[in-house]
Design a protein around this motif. Structure first.
Motif, PDB file in Angstrom:
ATOM      1  N   GLY A  38      49.049  36.386  37.919  1.00  0.00           N
ATOM      2  CA  GLY A  38      48.084  37.480  38.051  1.00  0.00           C
ATOM      3  C   GLY A  38      47.623  38.003  36.696  1.00  0.00           C
ATOM      4  N   ARG A 100      46.633  46.393  32.776  1.00  0.00           N
ATOM      5  CA  ARG A 100      47.365  46.979  33.911  1.00  0.00           C
ATOM      6  C   ARG A 100      46.665  48.140  34.597  1.00  0.00           C
ATOM      7  NH1 ARG A 100      50.187  43.025  35.767  1.00  0.00           N
ATOM      8  NH2 ARG A 100      50.835  41.799  33.978  1.00  0.00           N
ATOM      9  N   ALA A 112      38.739  36.567  41.224  1.00  0.00           N
ATOM     10  CA  ALA A 112      39.645  35.585  41.843  1.00  0.00           C
ATOM     11  C   ALA A 112      39.058  34.955  43.101  1.00  0.00           C
ATOM     12  CB  ALA A 112      40.980  36.249  42.176  1.00  0.00           C
ATOM     13  N   ARG A 139      49.534  34.745  44.206  1.00  0.00           N
ATOM     14  CA  ARG A 139      49.020  34.821  45.576  1.00  0.00           C
ATOM     15  C   ARG A 139      48.997  33.434  46.233  1.00  0.00           C
ATOM     16  NH1 ARG A 139      49.025  39.184  43.625  1.00  0.00           N
ATOM     17  NH2 ARG A 139      47.856  41.058  44.155  1.00  0.00           N
ATOM     18  N   ARG A 189      42.029  45.644  47.832  1.00  0.00           N
ATOM     19  CA  ARG A 189      42.351  44.389  47.145  1.00  0.00           C
ATOM     20  C   ARG A 189      43.049  43.418  48.098  1.00  0.00           C
ATOM     21  NH1 ARG A 189      45.816  43.564  42.558  1.00  0.00           N
ATOM     22  NH2 ARG A 189      46.540  45.714  42.634  1.00  0.00           N
TER      23      ARG A 189
HETATM   24  O1  CDP Z   1      50.486  43.048  40.212  1.00  0.00           O
HETATM   25  P1  CDP Z   1      49.582  42.969  41.397  1.00  0.00           P
HETATM   26  O2  CDP Z   1      50.234  42.320  42.571  1.00  0.00           O
HETATM   27  O3  CDP Z   1      48.908  44.246  41.708  1.00  0.00           O
HETATM   28  O4  CDP Z   1      48.373  42.041  40.997  1.00  0.00           O
HETATM   29  P2  CDP Z   1      48.418  40.726  40.122  1.00  0.00           P
HETATM   30  O5  CDP Z   1      49.459  39.785  40.606  1.00  0.00           O
HETATM   31  O6  CDP Z   1      48.424  41.098  38.688  1.00  0.00           O
HETATM   32  O7  CDP Z   1      46.989  40.068  40.484  1.00  0.00           O
HETATM   33  C1  CDP Z   1      45.742  40.737  40.275  1.00  0.00           C
HETATM   34  C2  CDP Z   1      44.698  40.061  41.154  1.00  0.00           C
HETATM   35  O8  CDP Z   1      44.555  38.697  40.722  1.00  0.00           O
HETATM   36  C3  CDP Z   1      45.078  39.958  42.637  1.00  0.00           C
HETATM   37  O9  CDP Z   1      44.635  41.059  43.400  1.00  0.00           O
HETATM   38  C4  CDP Z   1      44.402  38.664  43.074  1.00  0.00           C
HETATM   39  O10 CDP Z   1      43.082  38.873  43.499  1.00  0.00           O
HETATM   40  C5  CDP Z   1      44.364  37.818  41.825  1.00  0.00           C
HETATM   41  N1  CDP Z   1      45.364  36.734  41.819  1.00  0.00           N
HETATM   42  C6  CDP Z   1      45.065  35.587  42.525  1.00  0.00           C
HETATM   43  O11 CDP Z   1      44.038  35.498  43.169  1.00  0.00           O
HETATM   44  N2  CDP Z   1      45.929  34.529  42.486  1.00  0.00           N
HETATM   45  C7  CDP Z   1      47.085  34.606  41.819  1.00  0.00           C
HETATM   46  N3  CDP Z   1      47.894  33.538  41.798  1.00  0.00           N
HETATM   47  C8  CDP Z   1      47.433  35.785  41.138  1.00  0.00           C
HETATM   48  C9  CDP Z   1      46.547  36.843  41.160  1.00  0.00           C
END
Ligand code: CDP
Length: 246
Positions: A38, A100, A112, A139, A189
């Motif tokens: 992320g 952040r 994304a 994700r 989100r």
């Molecule tokens: O920490 P948090 O879970 O809030 O978010 P993050 O893991 O930092 O990811 C930010 C955004 O990036 C997510 O809301 C996804 O849209 C995207 N993301 C993604 O699409 N695929 C991933 N492998 C990681 C993040």
């Protein structure tokens, strides 16, 4: 003989499910590399915001991603004690704290949804995690980045619990947001991440679902380590059987 294979551990889940803290802890317990996918989406999002590239301009954003260098580094012992899980460098400049904010999180989740952006970052993630001995969180790690990971975990928790965790994090950093605003941000989100066409947030069929609503970080991390040790034994005994065959 016990074979200590270097596993690939994929941890996926929505915002605030505890992924980062748990993944970092699991990596520390096993002596593995921790990678936060992320952070890469967030870093590109920050660059797009700084350059005022509209988040609808898919061609420009894909080109921007291709021309971006992102490095993830382990924090110093001091930084780790202060709660930092990793350090992020965007084209050589440290952006650990800048990525952040809630604004960057929203921009990251919009970025994304773009297939071309994902293609570039997924290739980077696969390169960074090749060879195993890695805990990667995101994700789509268990579904797209490492579909053959030996251990896949899908972390979840109620939206209210997740929003409260995120709200506390923002508050500790002095970011003024109400709990309701954070809940709205997290839900928005979640919806975008779950409903997008490319690599939506979904539990891999072979992932272990862990609900952290009432489970602490340490308990969750230890549970995952136990599962990893079990996978290691199963894989090891398979290899031993293969070796034993005349
Ligand atoms: O920490 P948090 O879970 O809030 O978010 P993050 O893991 O930092 O990811 C930010 C955004 O990036 C997510 O809301 C996804 O849209 C995207 N993301 C993604 O699409 N695929 C991933 N492998 C990681 C993040």
């Amino acid at each position: 003989m016990a074979i200590e294979a270097k596993l690939t551990i994929a941890i996926d889940g929505p915002a605030g499910s505890g992924k980062s803290t748990v993944a970092r802890r699991v990596a520390a317990l096993l002596g593995y590399l921790y990678l936060d996918s992320g952070a890469m989406y967030r870093a590109v999002a920050l660059k797009a915001l700084e350059r005022q590239i509209p988040l609808e301009n898919e061609t420009a954003l894909e080109a921007l991603t291709r021309g971006t260098n992102i490095e993830l580094k382990a924090p110093t012992a001091e930084q780790e004690t202060a709660g930092l899980k990793n350090r992020v460098f965007l084209d050589g400049q440290e952006v650990t704290l800048e990525i952040r904010t809630a604004e960057v999180a929203q921009a990251a989740s919009r970025l994304a949804t773009i297939a071309g952006v994902r293609e570039v970052l997924v290739a980077e993630q696969q390169r960074a995690g090749q060879g195993g001995g890695v805990v990667m969180e995101g994700r789509d790690i268990g579904t797209v980045v490492f579909p053959r990971a030996e251990l896949k975990i899908f972390l979840d928790a109620s939206p209210e619990t997740r929003a409260e965790r995120r709200w506390k994090e923002h508050r500790e950093k002095g970011e003024e947001m109400t709990l309701l605003e954070v809940l709205k941000e997290v839900k928005e989100r979640d919806k975008r991440d779950r409903e997008r066409k490319v690599s939506p947030l979904v539990k891999a069929h072979d992932a272990v679902l862990v609900d952290t609503t009432a489970l602490g970080i340490e308990e969750t991390a230890r549970l995952i380590v136990l599962l990893a040790q079990e996978r290691n034994r199963v894989d090891g005994s398979k290899e031993e059987q293969a070796v034993d065959k005349p």
